[in-house]
Design a protein around this motif. Structure first.
Motif, PDB file in Angstrom:
ATOM      1  N   VAL A  38      29.048  39.702  11.820  1.00  0.00           N
ATOM      2  CA  VAL A  38      29.356  38.987  13.060  1.00  0.00           C
ATOM      3  C   VAL A  38      29.360  39.967  14.228  1.00  0.00           C
ATOM      4  O   VAL A  38      30.018  41.000  14.201  1.00  0.00           O
ATOM      5  CB  VAL A  38      30.702  38.243  12.947  1.00  0.00           C
ATOM      6  CG1 VAL A  38      31.091  37.647  14.282  1.00  0.00           C
ATOM      7  CG2 VAL A  38      30.606  37.165  11.887  1.00  0.00           C
ATOM      8  N   TYR A  39      28.600  39.610  15.238  1.00  0.00           N
ATOM      9  CA  TYR A  39      28.433  40.424  16.435  1.00  0.00           C
ATOM     10  C   TYR A  39      29.244  39.851  17.591  1.00  0.00           C
ATOM     11  O   TYR A  39      29.725  40.574  18.441  1.00  0.00           O
ATOM     12  CB  TYR A  39      26.947  40.455  16.788  1.00  0.00           C
ATOM     13  CG  TYR A  39      26.603  41.141  18.071  1.00  0.00           C
ATOM     14  CD1 TYR A  39      26.499  42.527  18.133  1.00  0.00           C
ATOM     15  CD2 TYR A  39      26.368  40.406  19.232  1.00  0.00           C
ATOM     16  CE1 TYR A  39      26.169  43.158  19.326  1.00  0.00           C
ATOM     17  CE2 TYR A  39      26.046  41.036  20.420  1.00  0.00           C
ATOM     18  CZ  TYR A  39      25.955  42.407  20.461  1.00  0.00           C
ATOM     19  OH  TYR A  39      25.636  43.043  21.632  1.00  0.00           O
ATOM     20  N   GLY A  40      29.372  38.524  17.625  1.00  0.00           N
ATOM     21  CA  GLY A  40      30.067  37.893  18.736  1.00  0.00           C
ATOM     22  C   GLY A  40      30.265  36.413  18.508  1.00  0.00           C
ATOM     23  O   GLY A  40      29.958  35.883  17.438  1.00  0.00           O
ATOM     24  N   LEU A  41      30.767  35.748  19.534  1.00  0.00           N
ATOM     25  CA  LEU A  41      31.011  34.317  19.493  1.00  0.00           C
ATOM     26  C   LEU A  41      30.585  33.735  20.831  1.00  0.00           C
ATOM     27  O   LEU A  41      30.823  34.335  21.877  1.00  0.00           O
ATOM     28  CB  LEU A  41      32.503  34.039  19.262  1.00  0.00           C
ATOM     29  CG  LEU A  41      32.896  32.580  19.214  1.00  0.00           C
ATOM     30  CD1 LEU A  41      33.733  32.325  17.958  1.00  0.00           C
ATOM     31  CD2 LEU A  41      33.684  32.175  20.435  1.00  0.00           C
ATOM     32  N   VAL A  42      29.934  32.582  20.779  1.00  0.00           N
ATOM     33  CA  VAL A  42      29.544  31.897  22.015  1.00  0.00           C
ATOM     34  C   VAL A  42      30.067  30.470  21.931  1.00  0.00           C
ATOM     35  O   VAL A  42      30.019  29.834  20.879  1.00  0.00           O
ATOM     36  CB  VAL A  42      28.008  31.955  22.234  1.00  0.00           C
ATOM     37  CG1 VAL A  42      27.249  31.200  21.179  1.00  0.00           C
ATOM     38  CG2 VAL A  42      27.632  31.469  23.620  1.00  0.00           C
ATOM     39  N   THR A  43      30.624  30.002  23.033  1.00  0.00           N
ATOM     40  CA  THR A  43      31.145  28.637  23.102  1.00  0.00           C
ATOM     41  C   THR A  43      30.197  27.775  23.925  1.00  0.00           C
ATOM     42  O   THR A  43      29.302  28.292  24.609  1.00  0.00           O
ATOM     43  CB  THR A  43      32.538  28.600  23.752  1.00  0.00           C
ATOM     44  OG1 THR A  43      32.407  28.908  25.143  1.00  0.00           O
ATOM     45  CG2 THR A  43      33.501  29.563  23.070  1.00  0.00           C
ATOM     46  N   ASP A  44      30.436  26.480  23.892  1.00  0.00           N
ATOM     47  CA  ASP A  44      29.589  25.568  24.662  1.00  0.00           C
ATOM     48  C   ASP A  44      29.754  25.770  26.164  1.00  0.00           C
ATOM     49  O   ASP A  44      28.909  25.368  26.952  1.00  0.00           O
ATOM     50  CB  ASP A  44      29.840  24.115  24.272  1.00  0.00           C
ATOM     51  CG  ASP A  44      31.303  23.719  24.269  1.00  0.00           C
ATOM     52  OD1 ASP A  44      32.174  24.527  24.674  1.00  0.00           O
ATOM     53  OD2 ASP A  44      31.594  22.596  23.840  1.00  0.00           O
ATOM     54  N   ARG A  45      30.779  26.434  26.583  1.00  0.00           N
ATOM     55  CA  ARG A  45      31.025  26.714  28.007  1.00  0.00           C
ATOM     56  C   ARG A  45      30.213  27.925  28.492  1.00  0.00           C
ATOM     57  O   ARG A  45      29.854  28.014  29.663  1.00  0.00           O
ATOM     58  CB  ARG A  45      32.520  26.960  28.188  1.00  0.00           C
ATOM     59  CG  ARG A  45      32.970  27.189  29.597  1.00  0.00           C
ATOM     60  CD  ARG A  45      34.508  27.303  29.635  1.00  0.00           C
ATOM     61  NE  ARG A  45      34.963  27.500  30.975  1.00  0.00           N
ATOM     62  CZ  ARG A  45      35.186  28.695  31.522  1.00  0.00           C
ATOM     63  NH1 ARG A  45      35.007  29.784  30.826  1.00  0.00           N
ATOM     64  NH2 ARG A  45      35.610  28.779  32.770  1.00  0.00           N
ATOM     65  N   ASP A  46      29.933  28.852  27.587  1.00  0.00           N
ATOM     66  CA  ASP A  46      29.272  30.104  27.968  1.00  0.00           C
ATOM     67  C   ASP A  46      27.902  29.930  28.624  1.00  0.00           C
ATOM     68  O   ASP A  46      27.613  30.633  29.604  1.00  0.00           O
ATOM     69  CB  ASP A  46      29.174  31.043  26.767  1.00  0.00           C
ATOM     70  CG  ASP A  46      30.531  31.570  26.339  1.00  0.00           C
ATOM     71  OD1 ASP A  46      31.430  31.703  27.201  1.00  0.00           O
ATOM     72  OD2 ASP A  46      30.705  31.844  25.140  1.00  0.00           O
ATOM     73  N   PRO A  47      27.026  29.038  28.154  1.00  0.00           N
ATOM     74  CA  PRO A  47      25.741  28.896  28.846  1.00  0.00           C
ATOM     75  C   PRO A  47      25.874  28.501  30.315  1.00  0.00           C
ATOM     76  O   PRO A  47      25.098  28.952  31.149  1.00  0.00           O
ATOM     77  CB  PRO A  47      25.020  27.797  28.049  1.00  0.00           C
ATOM     78  CG  PRO A  47      25.607  27.906  26.679  1.00  0.00           C
ATOM     79  CD  PRO A  47      27.062  28.260  26.909  1.00  0.00           C
ATOM     80  N   VAL A  48      26.877  27.697  30.618  1.00  0.00           N
ATOM     81  CA  VAL A  48      27.070  27.285  32.008  1.00  0.00           C
ATOM     82  C   VAL A  48      27.606  28.438  32.848  1.00  0.00           C
ATOM     83  O   VAL A  48      27.069  28.766  33.907  1.00  0.00           O
ATOM     84  CB  VAL A  48      28.029  26.068  32.090  1.00  0.00           C
ATOM     85  CG1 VAL A  48      28.374  25.744  33.533  1.00  0.00           C
ATOM     86  CG2 VAL A  48      27.413  24.871  31.398  1.00  0.00           C
TER      87      VAL A  48
END
Length: 140
Positions: A46-56
């Motif tokens: 695991v390198y990181g985490l992205v949420t649905d908010r991050d692209p915005v």
């Protein structure tokens, strides 16, 4: 007996390679009906985490293009995680201390699950509003 993270976690988390585009990552999130995915490095750790908010917030608001921006460039990389055999209380303490809504569950650096506030609410207080919301089917 103390309950373990493995008893409440959501197994089989969605992972994406860190070189995937933000658009492809958003599609994976949509298709899996999840609000976050773990980002894996070339060695499957695991390198990181992205949420649905991050692209915005981290892509569109900065004028970046979702097809040419790699998810590894915009994900959160300072992760706080737990192991499957950690006590549930440890996850609660970490979430409280770091103001987190979800924690990756890692076994030797590889993702085996995710534990969220909703998972913990359904376990600790099944009658709560958060447990009800977490148990509901996602909107399509």
């Amino acid at each position: 007996m103390t309950q373990k993270i493995r008893d409440v976690m959501t197994p089989g988390p969605v992972t994406v390679p860190r070189l995937a585009s933000v658009r492809d990552t958003a599609r994976w999130m949509r298709d899996a009906a999840v609000g976050d995915v773990l980002v894996a490095g070339e060695d499957d750790r695991v390198y990181g985490l992205v949420t649905d908010r991050d692209p915005v917030v981290r892509v569109l608001a900065d004028g970046r293009h979702p097809d040419s921006t790699r998810v590894g460039d915009v994900c959160s990389t300072e992760l706080v995680g737990v192991a499957p055999d950690d006590a549930i209380g440890d996850a609660v303490d970490l979430m409280r201390r770091h103001a987190l809504r979800r924690l990756p569950v890692l076994d030797d650096g590889r993702a085996v699950g995710v534990v969220s506030l909703g998972d913990l609410a359904m376990d600790r207080d099944p009658g709560s509003a958060l447990a009800d919301i977490s148990a509901a089917a996602p909107d399509s």
